[in-house]
Design an enzyme around this catalytic site. Structure first.
Site, PDB file in Angstrom:
ATOM      1  N   SER A   1     103.473  36.942  39.686  1.00  0.00           N
ATOM      2  CA  SER A   1     104.013  37.252  41.005  1.00  0.00           C
ATOM      3  C   SER A   1     103.153  36.628  42.089  1.00  0.00           C
ATOM      4  CB  SER A   1     104.004  38.773  41.180  1.00  0.00           C
ATOM      5  OG  SER A   1     104.219  39.110  42.523  1.00  0.00           O
ATOM      6  N   ALA A   2     103.784  36.335  43.219  1.00  0.00           N
ATOM      7  CA  ALA A   2     103.037  35.856  44.382  1.00  0.00           C
ATOM      8  C   ALA A   2     102.042  36.905  44.867  1.00  0.00           C
ATOM      9  CB  ALA A   2     104.000  35.497  45.504  1.00  0.00           C
TER      10      ALA A   2
ATOM     11  N   LYS B   1      98.789  42.227  37.230  1.00  0.00           N
ATOM     12  CA  LYS B   1      99.268  40.848  37.077  1.00  0.00           C
ATOM     13  C   LYS B   1      98.082  39.886  37.005  1.00  0.00           C
ATOM     14  CE  LYS B   1     103.707  41.561  37.028  1.00  0.00           C
ATOM     15  NZ  LYS B   1     104.459  41.352  35.791  1.00  0.00           N
TER      16      LYS B   1
ATOM     17  N   PHE C   1     109.142  39.664  30.518  1.00  0.00           N
ATOM     18  CA  PHE C   1     109.450  40.328  31.788  1.00  0.00           C
ATOM     19  C   PHE C   1     108.982  41.777  31.815  1.00  0.00           C
ATOM     20  CE2 PHE C   1     113.009  37.320  31.151  1.00  0.00           C
ATOM     21  CZ  PHE C   1     112.943  36.589  32.309  1.00  0.00           C
TER      22      PHE C   1
ATOM     23  N   TYR D   1      99.283  47.435  40.745  1.00  0.00           N
ATOM     24  CA  TYR D   1     100.323  46.523  40.239  1.00  0.00           C
ATOM     25  C   TYR D   1      99.826  45.072  40.302  1.00  0.00           C
ATOM     26  CZ  TYR D   1     104.407  43.501  40.229  1.00  0.00           C
ATOM     27  OH  TYR D   1     105.279  42.471  39.963  1.00  0.00           O
TER      28      TYR D   1
ATOM     29  N   ARG E   1     104.139  48.504  57.438  1.00  0.00           N
ATOM     30  CA  ARG E   1     103.913  49.183  56.164  1.00  0.00           C
ATOM     31  C   ARG E   1     102.503  48.821  55.686  1.00  0.00           C
ATOM     32  NH1 ARG E   1     108.129  47.793  51.352  1.00  0.00           N
ATOM     33  NH2 ARG E   1     107.149  45.747  51.571  1.00  0.00           N
TER      34      ARG E   1
ATOM     35  N   ARG F   1     108.942  35.986  54.382  1.00  0.00           N
ATOM     36  CA  ARG F   1     108.804  35.872  52.932  1.00  0.00           C
ATOM     37  C   ARG F   1     109.647  34.718  52.418  1.00  0.00           C
ATOM     38  NH1 ARG F   1     105.634  39.036  54.281  1.00  0.00           N
ATOM     39  NH2 ARG F   1     105.061  41.074  53.426  1.00  0.00           N
TER      40      ARG F   1
HETATM   41  P1  NAD Z   1     112.989  45.385  36.151  1.00  0.00           P
HETATM   42  O1  NAD Z   1     112.308  46.691  36.253  1.00  0.00           O
HETATM   43  O2  NAD Z   1     114.413  45.278  36.538  1.00  0.00           O
HETATM   44  O3  NAD Z   1     112.849  44.818  34.663  1.00  0.00           O
HETATM   45  C1  NAD Z   1     111.744  45.125  33.830  1.00  0.00           C
HETATM   46  C2  NAD Z   1     112.302  45.573  32.485  1.00  0.00           C
HETATM   47  O4  NAD Z   1     111.213  45.877  31.608  1.00  0.00           O
HETATM   48  C3  NAD Z   1     113.153  46.834  32.599  1.00  0.00           C
HETATM   49  O5  NAD Z   1     114.388  46.617  31.928  1.00  0.00           O
HETATM   50  C4  NAD Z   1     112.325  47.912  31.904  1.00  0.00           C
HETATM   51  O6  NAD Z   1     113.137  48.873  31.265  1.00  0.00           O
HETATM   52  C5  NAD Z   1     111.511  47.073  30.924  1.00  0.00           C
HETATM   53  N1  NAD Z   1     110.228  47.666  30.532  1.00  0.00           N
HETATM   54  C6  NAD Z   1     109.272  48.201  31.334  1.00  0.00           C
HETATM   55  N2  NAD Z   1     108.218  48.617  30.612  1.00  0.00           N
HETATM   56  C7  NAD Z   1     108.508  48.317  29.309  1.00  0.00           C
HETATM   57  C8  NAD Z   1     107.810  48.486  28.095  1.00  0.00           C
HETATM   58  N3  NAD Z   1     106.605  49.070  28.050  1.00  0.00           N
HETATM   59  N4  NAD Z   1     108.391  48.059  26.950  1.00  0.00           N
HETATM   60  C9  NAD Z   1     109.634  47.492  26.968  1.00  0.00           C
HETATM   61  N5  NAD Z   1     110.333  47.311  28.095  1.00  0.00           N
HETATM   62  C10 NAD Z   1     109.776  47.711  29.255  1.00  0.00           C
HETATM   63  O7  NAD Z   1     112.112  44.326  36.974  1.00  0.00           O
HETATM   64  P2  NAD Z   1     112.422  42.824  37.365  1.00  0.00           P
HETATM   65  O8  NAD Z   1     112.591  42.773  38.827  1.00  0.00           O
HETATM   66  O9  NAD Z   1     113.468  42.249  36.495  1.00  0.00           O
HETATM   67  O10 NAD Z   1     111.014  42.160  37.036  1.00  0.00           O
HETATM   68  C11 NAD Z   1     110.736  41.523  35.809  1.00  0.00           C
HETATM   69  C12 NAD Z   1     109.286  41.071  35.812  1.00  0.00           C
HETATM   70  O11 NAD Z   1     109.065  40.217  36.921  1.00  0.00           O
HETATM   71  C13 NAD Z   1     108.277  42.223  35.942  1.00  0.00           C
HETATM   72  O12 NAD Z   1     107.170  41.950  35.105  1.00  0.00           O
HETATM   73  C14 NAD Z   1     107.884  42.176  37.396  1.00  0.00           C
HETATM   74  O13 NAD Z   1     106.576  42.666  37.602  1.00  0.00           O
HETATM   75  C15 NAD Z   1     107.957  40.676  37.676  1.00  0.00           C
HETATM   76  N6  NAD Z   1     108.180  40.361  39.098  1.00  0.00           N
HETATM   77  C16 NAD Z   1     109.262  40.918  39.741  1.00  0.00           C
HETATM   78  C17 NAD Z   1     109.446  40.657  41.100  1.00  0.00           C
HETATM   79  C18 NAD Z   1     110.593  41.269  41.850  1.00  0.00           C
HETATM   80  O14 NAD Z   1     110.534  41.342  43.078  1.00  0.00           O
HETATM   81  N7  NAD Z   1     111.657  41.728  41.206  1.00  0.00           N
HETATM   82  C19 NAD Z   1     108.554  39.800  41.777  1.00  0.00           C
HETATM   83  C20 NAD Z   1     107.497  39.246  41.090  1.00  0.00           C
HETATM   84  C21 NAD Z   1     107.314  39.526  39.743  1.00  0.00           C
HETATM   85  N1  UDP Z   2     110.701  45.341  54.732  1.00  0.00           N
HETATM   86  C1  UDP Z   2     111.201  46.085  55.806  1.00  0.00           C
HETATM   87  N2  UDP Z   2     111.906  47.216  55.534  1.00  0.00           N
HETATM   88  C2  UDP Z   2     112.140  47.669  54.275  1.00  0.00           C
HETATM   89  C3  UDP Z   2     111.642  46.916  53.191  1.00  0.00           C
HETATM   90  C4  UDP Z   2     110.905  45.755  53.456  1.00  0.00           C
HETATM   91  O1  UDP Z   2     111.003  45.706  56.959  1.00  0.00           O
HETATM   92  O2  UDP Z   2     112.767  48.722  54.110  1.00  0.00           O
HETATM   93  C5  UDP Z   2     109.958  44.099  54.992  1.00  0.00           C
HETATM   94  C6  UDP Z   2     108.519  44.110  54.513  1.00  0.00           C
HETATM   95  O3  UDP Z   2     107.681  44.656  55.500  1.00  0.00           O
HETATM   96  C7  UDP Z   2     108.281  42.616  54.243  1.00  0.00           C
HETATM   97  C8  UDP Z   2     109.651  42.103  53.791  1.00  0.00           C
HETATM   98  O4  UDP Z   2     110.610  43.070  54.275  1.00  0.00           O
HETATM   99  O5  UDP Z   2     107.946  41.951  55.452  1.00  0.00           O
HETATM  100  C9  UDP Z   2     109.797  41.985  52.291  1.00  0.00           C
HETATM  101  O6  UDP Z   2     109.432  43.227  51.678  1.00  0.00           O
HETATM  102  P1  UDP Z   2     109.655  43.508  50.147  1.00  0.00           P
HETATM  103  O7  UDP Z   2     109.146  44.881  49.855  1.00  0.00           O
HETATM  104  O8  UDP Z   2     111.069  43.200  49.778  1.00  0.00           O
HETATM  105  O9  UDP Z   2     108.773  42.406  49.404  1.00  0.00           O
HETATM  106  P2  UDP Z   2     107.173  42.152  49.440  1.00  0.00           P
HETATM  107  O10 UDP Z   2     106.553  43.080  50.404  1.00  0.00           O
HETATM  108  O11 UDP Z   2     106.771  42.406  48.042  1.00  0.00           O
HETATM  109  O12 UDP Z   2     107.031  40.721  49.830  1.00  0.00           O
END
Ligand code: NAD
Ligand code: UDP
Length: 339
Positions: free
Chosen positions: A125-126, A153, A81, A149, A292, A231
């Protein structure tokens, strides 16, 4: 004793997955540098599970620190993660993103290979689908990235594919998450963003709890049923369950598979706001704001591959998502800071 190591185990998705793994009887190591989290999340995971995990403070770019873990513990698989995840920040700080996400993953894989640990579940991620031409999005859809970002990925997906091409005894699952929301139903662990939330659900929750005045809805002129962005929101507890299924799959399968983790249903921003207000009986004031930059109109998953390959599908409803998000937010208005 065999361990599953979670990099980023203290984060939002990592902590929920750690809980699911502990509850299923796995031995868990969390390896996290706490750059976006704290040990409080792991303490709560242990309380909820009624059992401990091994907490290691370390950075995935630190080869020696990683090696020390693999030397001390018999690790059977890694769920990766750890990484940075804020799109806007990635535009401002691309080198940090490529360093943490891409270089960090390469270092992790190098150490895993050295210790002959070749089962990896990766948090993709999507976002790798860019602005998809059609929805629902299947795993075979073209990939692209519009920011560092997303690019990180995508690069990692390519690197892991090349690794499997060269060394077919690896087993790697690329889990492409759609929009994770919600929290454990205890309200004890959840998403704790730093500063102003970028994502919709934490923003709605912070408006509802009175920390922010109102939500800005970014655009109501998209080609969607109500004009606001659509979404595929997925409950983080469902997401965590998907990681267990991926680990089970890797017990008997090698090679690499990309798998969507989504519900297959899209909800609009207004759907989310209305559901949050209705289910939780709270006001969520909002205003319509400009689109946005970089946002797409509609994004939701074709979830069939996860069902066929992993035997996984999302179980939680929209009402579960908004109820559990609110329980976490209302019980912890300042996140983990006061624990
Ligand atoms: P998060 O930031 O809560 O968790 C990531 C964790 O990784 C944190 O605890 C952070 O301290 C740790 N971390 C970051 N860099 C590090 C490093 N160099 N070494 C060790 N630890 C490190 O994020 P999350 O929402 O839990 O996401 C987890 C993963 O899922 C990420 O890779 C993120 O890109 C991916 N992801 C998240 C989402 C989302 O919307 N939350 C969507 C798609 C993919
Ligand atoms: N969004 C919004 N206001 C906010 C944050 C997000 O209207 O303050 C909308 C954004 O434009 C998108 C949806 O909510 O249509 C999901 O956004 P988010 O940033 O959560 O996820 P992602 O853009 O990564 O799908």
């Amino acid at each position: 004793m065999q361990y599953v190591m979670l990099t980023g185990g203290a984060g939002y998705i990592g902590s929920h997955t750690a809980l699911a793994l502990l509850r299923a009887g796995y031995q868990v190591i969390s390896f996290d540098n706490y750059s976006n989290s704290s040990t409080a999340a792991l303490q709560r995971v242990e309380q909820l599970a009624g059992t401990d995990l091994i907490r290691i403070s370390g950075d995935i770019r630190d080869e020696a620190a990683l090696s020390a873990v693999f030397r001390q513990y018999q690790v059977s698989a890694v769920v990766h993660f750890a990484g940075l995840k804020a799109v806007g920040e990635s535009v401002a700080m691309p080198l940090s993103y490529y360093d943490n996400n891409v270089a960090g993953t390469v270092t992790l894989c190098r150490v895993m290979r050295e210790f002959n640990v070749k089962k990896l579940v990766f948090s993709s991620s999507a976002t790798v689908y860019g602005d998809a031409k059609t929805v629902p999005i299947a795993e075979t859809a073209p990939r692209s990235a519009t920011n560092p970002y997303g690019q990180s990925k995508l690069m990692i997906e390519h690197i892991l594919q090349d690794l499997v091409n060269a060394e077919p005894d690896w087993g790697i699952t690329l889990l492409r998450y759609f929009n994770p929301v919600g929290a454990d139903s205890s309200g004890q662990i959840g998403e704790d963003p730093n500063g102003i939330p970028n994502n919709l659900m934490p923003f709605i929750s912070q408006v509802a709890v009175g920390k922010r005045d109102k939500l800005s809805i970014f655009g109501n002129d998209y080609p969607t049923p109500d004009g606001t962005g659509v979404r595929d929101y997925i409950h983080v507890v469902d997401l965590a369950a998907g990681h267990l299924k991926a680990l089970q799959y890797l017990e008997t399968n090698q090679g690499i598979e990309a798998i969507n983790l989504g519900t297959g249903t899209g909800y609009s921003v207004l759907d989310m706001v209305k559901a949050f207000s209705r289910v939780n009986n709270v006001e969520v004031p909002y205003q319509i704001a400009p689109r946005r930059p970089g946002d797409i109109a509609s994004c939701y998953a074709m979830p069939d591959k996860a069902r066929k390959l992993l035997g996984w599908q999302a179980e939680k409803t929209l009402d579960d998502m908004v109820r559990d998000s609110w329980r976490w937010q209302s019980q912890n208005p300042d996140g983990y800071t006061n624990s």
